[in-house]
Design an enzyme around this catalytic site. Structure first.
Site, short mmCIF file in Angstrom:
data_model
loop_
_atom_site.label_atom_id
_atom_site.label_comp_id
_atom_site.label_asym_id
_atom_site.label_seq_id
_atom_site.Cartn_x
_atom_site.Cartn_y
_atom_site.Cartn_z
N LYS A 50 -45.39 27.93 -52.55
CA LYS A 50 -46.40 28.41 -51.68
C LYS A 50 -46.10 27.69 -50.42
CE LYS A 50 -49.62 29.85 -54.79
NZ LYS A 50 -50.61 29.45 -56.26
N ARG A 51 -45.29 26.38 -50.41
CA ARG A 51 -45.10 25.71 -49.03
C ARG A 51 -44.31 26.67 -48.18
NH1 ARG A 51 -42.55 22.94 -53.03
NH2 ARG A 51 -40.42 23.05 -52.92
#
Ligand code: GLU
Length: 292
Positions: free
Chosen positions: A262-263
């Site tokens: 998700k980063r």
């Protein structure tokens, strides 16, 4: 060594699920897994479950965004937090009584014990112990009571509760995508936390309770969760529930070969949409990545 194999389910109407966690914006890798889930569901039922139990990381903003981004991509579900359905609620934080009930059944069956070890202590004790890939170290058994000890009557909250693995049993299942999978209890993975000290179920327990209650026939998810499936199969058995079939999709990698997370904001569906990328282009990007 005894072997636990997945019982084959008799064919019943297909029920699949999308089970995102609102801990960030969904990226291309999630999108690809969910598109495969939709494809496999075909004319069957696809449901959406909001897995929001990680209270420190989940945000309402991400929960709204995930539904909106998945709809934008063209995914549709016939049961979910936004549309309701016969197995409501579809948001894990609203399903707590079901998890507590499963906890008490496991405790009464002698499957759980309280663990007072800190993460640091486990990491030190298990530094040289083997474990599967990126898995947590095998728990060295510091708090494990002798076999046959009566179930602990400790209060549920404020302690981690571990699931006691059967001794050296081999757990095996045939994955619909990745083929035969095997792991040995106590060697490849150890007694795992099933109930967290913040008085919430661990992912492993919540997902088993929900997939069984929602009558899911096949779980489609990323290959990073294959190692969790071994634990979940043991929970199904301990709770007397029939497991679904499993189909684990290969993970998407970024240009440097690292797993998408998700980063990776630039590959989030949000960021792609904001750059004017269309859903068709996103689907094409997923296919290109799958071939490379
Ligand atoms: N909620 C989990 C995640 O987003 C997936 C759980 C599952 O598919 O079993 O990583």
């Amino acid at each position: 060594m005894r072997a636990l194999a997945t019982p084959m389910r008799s064919p019943s109407p297909y029920r699949g699920r999308l089970a995102p966690s609102p801990t960030g914006y969904l990226h291309l890798g999630h999108a690809r897994t969910f598109c495969i889930a939709q494809e496999r569901a075909g004319a069957g039922t696809l449901i959406l479950r909001d897995e929001d139990l990680d209270r420190a990381r989940c945000r309402a903003l991400f929960a709204e965004a995930m539904l909106e981004d998945l709809r934008w991509l063209g995914l549709r579900w016939s049961e979910g937090p936004d549309v309701g359905g016969p197995f409501a609620p579809y948001t894990q934080s609203a399903r707590r009584p079901r998890y507590v009930e499963a906890f008490e059944r496991l405790r009464a069956g002698g499957f759980l014990y309280p663990c007072y070890c800190s993460r640091q202590r486990i990491a030190q004790a298990a530094a040289s112990a083997p474990h599967l890939g990126e898995e947590e170290p095998v728990y060295p058994g510091t708090c494990r009571p002798p076999s046959g000890a009566p179930p602990s009557e400790a209060p549920r909250a404020g302690i981690n509760w571990r699931f006691r693995l059967p001794e050296r049993e081999m757990v095996a299942f045939v994955d619909g995508n990745a083929g035969e999978q095997r792991a040995v209890c106590g060697a490849d993975f150890g007694d795992f936390v099933a109930w967290r000290k913040d008085d919430f179920p661990a992912y492993q327990l919540a997902v088993v309770v929900d997939d069984a209650a929602m009558e899911i026939t096949e779980v489609v998810r990323g290959a990073d969760l294959i190692t969790s499936t071994f634990r979940q199969l043991l929970l199904y058995r301990a709770l007397g529930l029939a497991p679904p079939l499993f189909f684990h999709c290969a993970l998407m990698l970024d240009a440097k070969g690292a797993r998408l997370a998700k980063r990776h904001d630039s590959l989030s569906l949000r960021a792609l949409r904001a750059r004017g990328v269309t859903p068709e282009e996103v689907r094409a990007m997923m296919e290109t990545a799958a071939r490379s």
